[in-house]
Design an enzyme around this catalytic site. Structure first.
Site, PDB file in Angstrom:
ATOM      1  N   ARG A  14       0.102   5.567  -1.823  1.00  0.00           N
ATOM      2  CA  ARG A  14      -0.251   6.999  -1.117  1.00  0.00           C
ATOM      3  C   ARG A  14      -0.626   6.868   0.280  1.00  0.00           C
ATOM      4  O   ARG A  14      -0.423   5.638   0.938  1.00  0.00           O
ATOM      5  CB  ARG A  14      -1.813   7.182  -1.959  1.00  0.00           C
ATOM      6  CG  ARG A  14      -2.870   6.318  -1.834  1.00  0.00           C
ATOM      7  CD  ARG A  14      -3.873   6.794  -2.905  1.00  0.00           C
ATOM      8  NE  ARG A  14      -4.930   5.654  -2.765  1.00  0.00           N
ATOM      9  CZ  ARG A  14      -6.139   5.865  -2.074  1.00  0.00           C
ATOM     10  NH1 ARG A  14      -6.352   6.883  -1.322  1.00  0.00           N
ATOM     11  NH2 ARG A  14      -7.200   4.926  -2.130  1.00  0.00           N
ATOM     12  N   LYS A  35      -8.281  -5.353  12.219  1.00  0.00           N
ATOM     13  CA  LYS A  35      -7.227  -4.706  12.799  1.00  0.00           C
ATOM     14  C   LYS A  35      -6.927  -5.504  14.078  1.00  0.00           C
ATOM     15  O   LYS A  35      -6.018  -5.644  14.487  1.00  0.00           O
ATOM     16  CB  LYS A  35      -7.713  -3.257  12.933  1.00  0.00           C
ATOM     17  CG  LYS A  35      -7.797  -2.681  11.621  1.00  0.00           C
ATOM     18  CD  LYS A  35      -6.347  -2.675  10.929  1.00  0.00           C
ATOM     19  CE  LYS A  35      -6.402  -1.873   9.820  1.00  0.00           C
ATOM     20  NZ  LYS A  35      -5.176  -1.756   8.923  1.00  0.00           N
ATOM     21  N   GLY A  86       0.847  -1.148   0.070  1.00  0.00           N
ATOM     22  CA  GLY A  86      -0.038   0.026  -0.026  1.00  0.00           C
ATOM     23  C   GLY A  86       0.714   1.174  -0.029  1.00  0.00           C
ATOM     24  O   GLY A  86       0.515   2.129   0.638  1.00  0.00           O
ATOM     25  N   ALA A 111     -12.574  -5.858  13.313  1.00  0.00           N
ATOM     26  CA  ALA A 111     -12.100  -7.342  13.482  1.00  0.00           C
ATOM     27  C   ALA A 111     -10.603  -7.537  12.614  1.00  0.00           C
ATOM     28  O   ALA A 111      -9.947  -8.519  13.151  1.00  0.00           O
ATOM     29  CB  ALA A 111     -13.254  -8.215  12.847  1.00  0.00           C
ATOM     30  N   VAL A 165      -2.732  -7.563  -2.706  1.00  0.00           N
ATOM     31  CA  VAL A 165      -2.130  -8.244  -1.495  1.00  0.00           C
ATOM     32  C   VAL A 165      -3.221  -9.560  -1.134  1.00  0.00           C
ATOM     33  O   VAL A 165      -2.698 -10.244  -0.455  1.00  0.00           O
ATOM     34  CB  VAL A 165      -1.932  -7.439  -0.518  1.00  0.00           C
ATOM     35  CG1 VAL A 165      -0.826  -6.289  -0.604  1.00  0.00           C
ATOM     36  CG2 VAL A 165      -3.195  -6.595   0.029  1.00  0.00           C
ATOM     37  N   ILE A 183      -6.174   9.479  10.930  1.00  0.00           N
ATOM     38  CA  ILE A 183      -4.899  10.223  10.525  1.00  0.00           C
ATOM     39  C   ILE A 183      -5.504  10.835   9.412  1.00  0.00           C
ATOM     40  O   ILE A 183      -6.434  10.105   8.505  1.00  0.00           O
ATOM     41  CB  ILE A 183      -3.725   9.133  10.100  1.00  0.00           C
ATOM     42  CG1 ILE A 183      -3.644   8.267  11.296  1.00  0.00           C
ATOM     43  CG2 ILE A 183      -2.447   9.902   9.526  1.00  0.00           C
ATOM     44  CD1 ILE A 183      -3.020   9.107  12.777  1.00  0.00           C
ATOM     45  N   ASN A 220       1.230  -2.749   5.140  1.00  0.00           N
ATOM     46  CA  ASN A 220       0.248  -1.243   5.491  1.00  0.00           C
ATOM     47  C   ASN A 220      -1.076  -1.246   4.614  1.00  0.00           C
ATOM     48  O   ASN A 220      -2.016  -0.490   4.914  1.00  0.00           O
ATOM     49  CB  ASN A 220       1.060  -0.394   5.012  1.00  0.00           C
ATOM     50  CG  ASN A 220       0.613   1.083   5.144  1.00  0.00           C
ATOM     51  OD1 ASN A 220      -0.038   1.580   5.973  1.00  0.00           O
ATOM     52  ND2 ASN A 220       0.198   1.662   3.741  1.00  0.00           N
ATOM     53  N   TYR A 245     -13.924  -4.079   9.793  1.00  0.00           N
ATOM     54  CA  TYR A 245     -12.517  -3.224   9.794  1.00  0.00           C
ATOM     55  C   TYR A 245     -12.034  -3.681  11.074  1.00  0.00           C
ATOM     56  O   TYR A 245     -10.680  -3.764  11.163  1.00  0.00           O
ATOM     57  CB  TYR A 245     -12.698  -1.713   9.656  1.00  0.00           C
ATOM     58  CG  TYR A 245     -11.391  -0.916   9.548  1.00  0.00           C
ATOM     59  CD1 TYR A 245     -10.663  -1.172   8.377  1.00  0.00           C
ATOM     60  CD2 TYR A 245     -11.090  -0.119  10.730  1.00  0.00           C
ATOM     61  CE1 TYR A 245      -9.407  -0.287   8.421  1.00  0.00           C
ATOM     62  CE2 TYR A 245      -9.868   0.584  10.609  1.00  0.00           C
ATOM     63  CZ  TYR A 245      -9.161   0.640   9.465  1.00  0.00           C
ATOM     64  OH  TYR A 245      -8.006   1.284   9.480  1.00  0.00           O
ATOM     65  N   SER A 293      -4.997  -0.476  13.920  1.00  0.00           N
ATOM     66  CA  SER A 293      -5.674   0.569  14.181  1.00  0.00           C
ATOM     67  C   SER A 293      -6.305   0.729  15.628  1.00  0.00           C
ATOM     68  O   SER A 293      -6.408  -0.150  16.197  1.00  0.00           O
ATOM     69  CB  SER A 293      -7.156   0.632  13.221  1.00  0.00           C
ATOM     70  OG  SER A 293      -7.897   1.744  13.698  1.00  0.00           O
TER      71      SER A 293
HETATM   72  P1  NAP Z   1      -5.312   4.810   1.802  1.00  0.00           P
HETATM   73  O1  NAP Z   1      -4.904   6.551   1.802  1.00  0.00           O
HETATM   74  O2  NAP Z   1      -6.474   4.423   1.395  1.00  0.00           O
HETATM   75  O3  NAP Z   1      -4.125   4.027   1.164  1.00  0.00           O
HETATM   76  C1  NAP Z   1      -4.235   2.664   1.005  1.00  0.00           C
HETATM   77  C2  NAP Z   1      -3.357   2.283   0.032  1.00  0.00           C
HETATM   78  O4  NAP Z   1      -3.247   0.678   0.007  1.00  0.00           O
HETATM   79  C3  NAP Z   1      -3.797   2.703  -1.453  1.00  0.00           C
HETATM   80  O5  NAP Z   1      -2.630   2.882  -1.869  1.00  0.00           O
HETATM   81  C4  NAP Z   1      -4.490   1.445  -2.006  1.00  0.00           C
HETATM   82  O6  NAP Z   1      -4.552   1.626  -3.225  1.00  0.00           O
HETATM   83  C5  NAP Z   1      -3.638   0.441  -1.351  1.00  0.00           C
HETATM   84  N1  NAP Z   1      -4.629  -0.856  -1.474  1.00  0.00           N
HETATM   85  C6  NAP Z   1      -5.554  -0.946  -0.984  1.00  0.00           C
HETATM   86  N2  NAP Z   1      -6.168  -2.307  -1.250  1.00  0.00           N
HETATM   87  C7  NAP Z   1      -5.173  -2.937  -1.808  1.00  0.00           C
HETATM   88  C8  NAP Z   1      -5.212  -4.448  -2.444  1.00  0.00           C
HETATM   89  N3  NAP Z   1      -6.045  -5.384  -2.265  1.00  0.00           N
HETATM   90  N4  NAP Z   1      -3.572  -4.713  -2.690  1.00  0.00           N
HETATM   91  C9  NAP Z   1      -2.672  -4.037  -2.739  1.00  0.00           C
HETATM   92  N5  NAP Z   1      -2.750  -2.297  -2.254  1.00  0.00           N
HETATM   93  C10 NAP Z   1      -3.944  -2.355  -1.951  1.00  0.00           C
HETATM   94  O7  NAP Z   1      -5.253   4.450   3.446  1.00  0.00           O
HETATM   95  P2  NAP Z   1      -4.360   5.021   4.673  1.00  0.00           P
HETATM   96  O8  NAP Z   1      -5.140   5.864   5.381  1.00  0.00           O
HETATM   97  O9  NAP Z   1      -3.140   5.311   4.198  1.00  0.00           O
HETATM   98  O10 NAP Z   1      -4.147   3.715   5.475  1.00  0.00           O
HETATM   99  C11 NAP Z   1      -2.945   2.724   5.209  1.00  0.00           C
HETATM  100  C12 NAP Z   1      -3.124   1.989   6.530  1.00  0.00           C
HETATM  101  O11 NAP Z   1      -3.394   2.580   7.931  1.00  0.00           O
HETATM  102  C13 NAP Z   1      -4.541   0.870   6.291  1.00  0.00           C
HETATM  103  O12 NAP Z   1      -4.194  -0.451   6.635  1.00  0.00           O
HETATM  104  C14 NAP Z   1      -5.272   1.461   7.343  1.00  0.00           C
HETATM  105  O13 NAP Z   1      -6.455   0.735   7.800  1.00  0.00           O
HETATM  106  C15 NAP Z   1      -4.491   1.975   8.331  1.00  0.00           C
HETATM  107  N6  NAP Z   1      -4.795   3.051   9.355  1.00  0.00           N
HETATM  108  C16 NAP Z   1      -5.248   4.315   8.682  1.00  0.00           C
HETATM  109  C17 NAP Z   1      -6.053   5.157   9.611  1.00  0.00           C
HETATM  110  C18 NAP Z   1      -6.239   6.472   9.130  1.00  0.00           C
HETATM  111  O14 NAP Z   1      -7.031   7.604   9.729  1.00  0.00           O
HETATM  112  N7  NAP Z   1      -5.950   6.958   7.852  1.00  0.00           N
HETATM  113  C19 NAP Z   1      -6.105   5.080  10.935  1.00  0.00           C
HETATM  114  C20 NAP Z   1      -5.663   3.795  11.569  1.00  0.00           C
HETATM  115  C21 NAP Z   1      -4.929   2.870  10.681  1.00  0.00           C
HETATM  116  P3  NAP Z   1      -5.618   2.052  -3.985  1.00  0.00           P
HETATM  117  O15 NAP Z   1      -5.487   3.455  -3.722  1.00  0.00           O
HETATM  118  O16 NAP Z   1      -5.468   1.707  -5.592  1.00  0.00           O
HETATM  119  O17 NAP Z   1      -7.092   1.587  -3.899  1.00  0.00           O
END
Ligand code: NAP
Length: 247
Positions: free
Chosen positions: A15, A159, A12, A157, A64, A188, A90, A155, A142
């Site tokens: 972005r 995490k 991931g 479950a 993934v 975030i 990630n 989600y 998370s």
């Molecule tokens: P994001 O901006 O949506 O980025 C997630 C990345 O993962 C995107 O590039 C996405 O690709 C890629 N991805 C999704 N499904 C995939 C797959 N099947 N195979 C390969 N790549 C895949 O999310 P984020 O906010 O940066 O979150 C990153 C991690 O932190 C996640 O695990 C999220 O659960 C965790 N997290 C985030 C927050 C928050 O507040 N943002 C809080 C707690 C935990 P596409 O763009 O092409 O879909």
């Protein structure tokens, strides 16, 4: 240059938080292989950083959640890298909805992408690291994995599952010099939280003593610590980073 000479695999990484992680590892001297569904619009920026640090950045396209595809791609990366020191699981998605209305598809998609992927990838990389007798694995959990959240049964479950996976993997491989920890971010500022309505964001911010969303760079800084040699005695831990939201 806290991870100079190391090689990292980040899922991931196109972005969001993954982008900051890729950039931070590059700036700190690691070669970075990242996997995502689509190429990153930031690839040119990554290449500049890599050039400045004298390292390389390599993109591999894969889903993934596909056991066969991800197994092939990870094995290819290990072959190309020679040695992998850092793994960051990630990649993640949300498909929110209340329990009564949640479809089986939304349940399985989230569990497969957020949790099963970490099992597929860690199974291969941990074996490789165990042979090297070093390595650091970090899973992106998370705050809702520890505390739950209405509307996120799937989600939270996934995490919570990552937390269990982290602790069990840590116990299995600690004696081989490989560490496994989880980061549990609060809310975030990324595309994932941009989806929330203003009312939802206001409600959330009331629960954050620091009164703001976290920044992806703040998660990347913690990740850097956990993947550097500054955290050599830390394994099996879930580090919460949430502006004081849960103490
Ligand atoms: P994001 O901006 O949506 O980025 C997630 C990345 O993962 C995107 O590039 C996405 O690709 C890629 N991805 C999704 N499904 C995939 C797959 N099947 N195979 C390969 N790549 C895949 O999310 P984020 O906010 O940066 O979150 C990153 C991690 O932190 C996640 O695990 C999220 O659960 C965790 N997290 C985030 C927050 C928050 O507040 N943002 C809080 C707690 C935990 P596409 O763009 O092409 O879909």
């Amino acid at each position: 240059m806290l991870v100079k000479g190391k090689s990292a695999l980040v899922t991931g990484g196109a972005r969001g938080i993954g982008k900051e992680i890729v950039e931070t590892l590059l700036k700190n001297g690691a070669n970075v292989y990242f996997i995502d569904l689509n190429p990153s619009e930031y690839m040119a920026d990554y290449e500049v950083l890599a050039k400045e640090a004298g390292v390389k950045v390599v993109f591999k396209q894969a889903n993934v959640a596909s056991e066969e595809d991800i197994t092939n791609v990870v094995e290819e990366i290990i072959k190309e890298a020679g040695e992998l020191d850092i793994l960051v699981n990630n990649a993640g998605i949300t498909r929110d909805g209340l329990l009564f209305r949640m479809s089986g598809k939304d349940w399985h998609d989230v569990i497969n992408i957020n949790l099963s992927s970490a099992f597929y990838i860690t199974r291969i990389v941990a074996r490789h690291m165990a042979k090297l007798r070093r390595g650091s694995i970090v899973n992106m959990s998370s705050i809702v994995g520890a505390h739950g959240n209405a509307g996120q049964v799937n989600y939270s479950a996934s995490k919570a599952g990552l937390i269990g996976l982290t602790k069990s993997v840590a116990q299995e491989i600690a004696s081989r010099g490989v560490r496994c920890n989880a980061i549990a971010p609060g809310f975030i500022k990324t595309a994932m939280t941009d989806k929330l309505t203003d009312d939802q964001k206001d409600g959330l911010l009331k629960q954050v003593p620091m009164g703001r969303l976290g920044l992806p760079s703040e998660i990347a800084d913690l990740l850097l610590f956990l993947t550097s040699d500054m955290s050599q005695y830390i394994t099996g831990q879930v580090i919460e980073i949430n502006g004081g939201m849960a103490m």
